[in-house]
Scaffold this active site. Structure first.
Site, PDB file in Angstrom:
ATOM      1  N   HIS A  84       0.858  -1.177   0.000  1.00  0.00           N
ATOM      2  CA  HIS A  84       0.000   0.000   0.000  1.00  0.00           C
ATOM      3  C   HIS A  84       0.899   1.233   0.000  1.00  0.00           C
ATOM      4  O   HIS A  84       1.686   1.424   0.917  1.00  0.00           O
ATOM      5  CB  HIS A  84      -0.890  -0.022   1.254  1.00  0.00           C
ATOM      6  CG  HIS A  84      -1.989   0.999   1.247  1.00  0.00           C
ATOM      7  ND1 HIS A  84      -1.756   2.347   1.242  1.00  0.00           N
ATOM      8  CD2 HIS A  84      -3.333   0.853   1.257  1.00  0.00           C
ATOM      9  CE1 HIS A  84      -2.910   2.993   1.249  1.00  0.00           C
ATOM     10  NE2 HIS A  84      -3.888   2.104   1.265  1.00  0.00           N
ATOM     11  N   HIS A 126      -0.575   3.389  11.682  1.00  0.00           N
ATOM     12  CA  HIS A 126       0.624   4.217  11.682  1.00  0.00           C
ATOM     13  C   HIS A 126       0.520   5.362  12.692  1.00  0.00           C
ATOM     14  O   HIS A 126      -0.552   5.698  13.184  1.00  0.00           O
ATOM     15  CB  HIS A 126       0.918   4.774  10.279  1.00  0.00           C
ATOM     16  CG  HIS A 126      -0.117   5.718   9.737  1.00  0.00           C
ATOM     17  ND1 HIS A 126      -1.392   5.344   9.418  1.00  0.00           N
ATOM     18  CD2 HIS A 126      -0.042   7.037   9.438  1.00  0.00           C
ATOM     19  CE1 HIS A 126      -2.071   6.373   8.937  1.00  0.00           C
ATOM     20  NE2 HIS A 126      -1.283   7.421   8.952  1.00  0.00           N
ATOM     21  N   TYR A 175     -15.786   5.270   4.097  1.00  0.00           N
ATOM     22  CA  TYR A 175     -14.331   5.207   4.030  1.00  0.00           C
ATOM     23  C   TYR A 175     -13.890   3.782   4.331  1.00  0.00           C
ATOM     24  O   TYR A 175     -14.347   3.169   5.311  1.00  0.00           O
ATOM     25  CB  TYR A 175     -13.732   6.188   5.037  1.00  0.00           C
ATOM     26  CG  TYR A 175     -12.219   6.217   5.057  1.00  0.00           C
ATOM     27  CD1 TYR A 175     -11.499   6.464   3.895  1.00  0.00           C
ATOM     28  CD2 TYR A 175     -11.518   6.004   6.236  1.00  0.00           C
ATOM     29  CE1 TYR A 175     -10.116   6.493   3.911  1.00  0.00           C
ATOM     30  CE2 TYR A 175     -10.139   6.039   6.266  1.00  0.00           C
ATOM     31  CZ  TYR A 175      -9.437   6.284   5.090  1.00  0.00           C
ATOM     32  OH  TYR A 175      -8.067   6.309   5.110  1.00  0.00           O
ATOM     33  N   HIS A 228      -6.686  12.907  13.989  1.00  0.00           N
ATOM     34  CA  HIS A 228      -5.578  12.085  14.461  1.00  0.00           C
ATOM     35  C   HIS A 228      -4.347  12.977  14.476  1.00  0.00           C
ATOM     36  O   HIS A 228      -3.791  13.310  13.432  1.00  0.00           O
ATOM     37  CB  HIS A 228      -5.381  10.869  13.545  1.00  0.00           C
ATOM     38  CG  HIS A 228      -6.594  10.003  13.474  1.00  0.00           C
ATOM     39  ND1 HIS A 228      -7.146   9.596  12.279  1.00  0.00           N
ATOM     40  CD2 HIS A 228      -7.375   9.496  14.447  1.00  0.00           C
ATOM     41  CE1 HIS A 228      -8.208   8.841  12.523  1.00  0.00           C
ATOM     42  NE2 HIS A 228      -8.367   8.774  13.833  1.00  0.00           N
TER      43      HIS A 228
END
Length: 437
Positions: free
Chosen positions: A288, A331, A346, A361
């Site tokens: 990705h 992450h 999403y 975030h």
């Protein structure tokens, strides 16, 4: 009335509403045609390098010095400006909200601005603020300009019309508009109620990102950006001009419309962009790629490769990677991410992230797919899949985004958002296969 646009990003445009109203071969003739006044609007220092020097020449019925009188203070308490630190008691965390409620009382675009986060310092022209707007009333005789930064507008519900001194932009969900610092405009509603997102950029203006090895095509292509042709109104009625300057608001009363530019030329102008024309690129074999490949616009900072703001889009696209966890991976990031959803779902958040919603975030706070999304992606048959009916985006900045009191106390904040990762199981059992029971 149909309004016209000129294609291209950062072009040097020229446009006139009356024949011969735009001077040729010069900028400031002794007596401009039609008795107009020549005036320059500068978006950069005079000595900026040619590639970043921005200015437009406006030919207007009255000069801007006649569009202001004596100012008095105005109050828009829900529109906050950085630095805005410590005005609430909510602890650090990952946050998510359902849509901001529509107003019940008459509310125009300026009054309906609700700041969720601020970052950086407006006095140092660094950072940004992330807002949501809600409105149910058009601006008729009120006008506005923002001296603190440019505005990136992302509609989510309802269409609106930005009537600016350089032309008219009609905007619907699925499109964005950018209004430069200092541009005078008013906002008319095409629908009874509107809602959307705004990124207020205090720093260097938004531009197209470098494509690097991608080459000359894909992502956002310059031809798909549209700048309005000249338009003006000659209205001799009482009007107001509201100004945002260094975080404070001021208002002045005048006896005419300030939207009186008959012709203009230059490269400092508003524009719109249809998000459906964004051409995404991605992995064709495995893994990705970083979300930076979805950058539509970027505002550079003083550090090369580190953005003051990135506007990142997650549009419909095909997923074809082999032996790959296809949603965004877990992450932690030096960049701070304010995310919105225009429509659809999403892929990394199977539940709870709804159109009109928000997630935040912040700097180095961990995030990633929720537990249902992880389970689904970990067990999915890896055939080509079209992600459809989706349009999410991020306002991303190198600075921590400080939550406002309004955002902290908003009744639509999901207190249980952190629980979306609670059901992620420990799958380590000392064997190469792990425990997928």
């Amino acid at each position: 009335m149909a309004f016209s646009y000129m294609p291209g990003f950062g072009n040097d445009f020229e446009t006139e509403t009356l024949p011969g109203s735009l001077p040729q071969g010069r900028n400031s003739p002794q007596r401009p045609a039609y008795g107009l006044y020549a005036e320059q609007l500068s978006g950069s220092p005079f000595t900026a390098p040619r590639g970043t020097n921005e200015r437009s020449w406006l030919y207007r019925i009255r000069p801007s010095v006649n569009h202001t009188g004596r100012f008095k203070a105005a109050s828009y308490p829900l529109w906050k400006t950085a630095p805005n630190v410590g005005d609430h008691e909510l602890a650090l965390g990952q946050y998510r909200w359902n849509p901001v409620p529509m107003p019940k009382e008459p509310t125009d675009f300026i009054k309906g601005m609700r700041s969720i986060t601020t970052a950086g310092d407006v006095l140092g022209q660094t950072g940004m603020a992330a807002h949501v707007y809600v409105a149910n009333t058009s601006m008729v005789d009120d006008h506005f300009f923002n001296a603190d930064g440019e505005l990136l507008v992302v509609p989510q519900v309802g269409s609106l019309r930005f009537v600016t001194e350089m032309g008219v932009i009609e905007l619907r969900p699925g499109e964005i508009a950018v209004l430069p610092r200092g541009l005078v405009f008013k906002v008319e509603l095409a629908d009874a109620e509107v809602r959307g997102y705004v990124c207020e950029n205090y720093g260097a203006k938004l531009t197209l990102p470098d494509r690097g090895p991608i080459g000359a095509n894909c992502l956002a292509n310059p031809r798909d950006f549209k700048t309005p042709c000249a338009w003006f109104e000659e209205k001799e009625t009482p009007c107001r001009l509201i100004v945002k300057w260094c975080g404070n608001f001021h208002v002045t009363e005048i006896g005419h419309s300030p939207l009186d530019v008959v012709a203009w030329h230059g490269n400092y102008a508003p524009y719109k962009y249809d998000l459906a024309t964004f051409s995404p690129v991605g992995a064709l074999l495995f893994d990705h790629p970083d979300p930076s490949i979805f950058t539509v616009l970027t505002a550079p900072s003083g550090e090369e490769g580190t953005a003051n703001i990135d506007f990142v889009l997650f549009p419909p696209r095909w997923l074809v990677a082999e032996d790959t966890f296809r949603p965004p991976w877990y992450h932690r990031n030096i960049m701070s991410e304010f995310m919105g959803l225009i429509h659809g779902q999403y892929d990394a958040k199977e539940e709870g992230f709804v159109p009109g919603g928000i997630s935040l975030h912040n700097l180095m706070l961990a995030h990633g797919p929720d537990a249902p999304g992880f389970e689904k992606a970990s067990r999915a048959e890896l055939k080509p899949v079209k992600l459809d009916n989706t349009m999410a985006f991020m306002f991303e900045t190198r600075f921590p985004q400080m939550l406002t009191r309004y955002g902290a106390e908003l009744e639509t904040r999901q207190d249980n958002y952190i629980d979306c990762w609670a059901d992620l199981k420990k799958r380590f059992n000392g064997t190469p296969e792990g425990d997928w029971s």
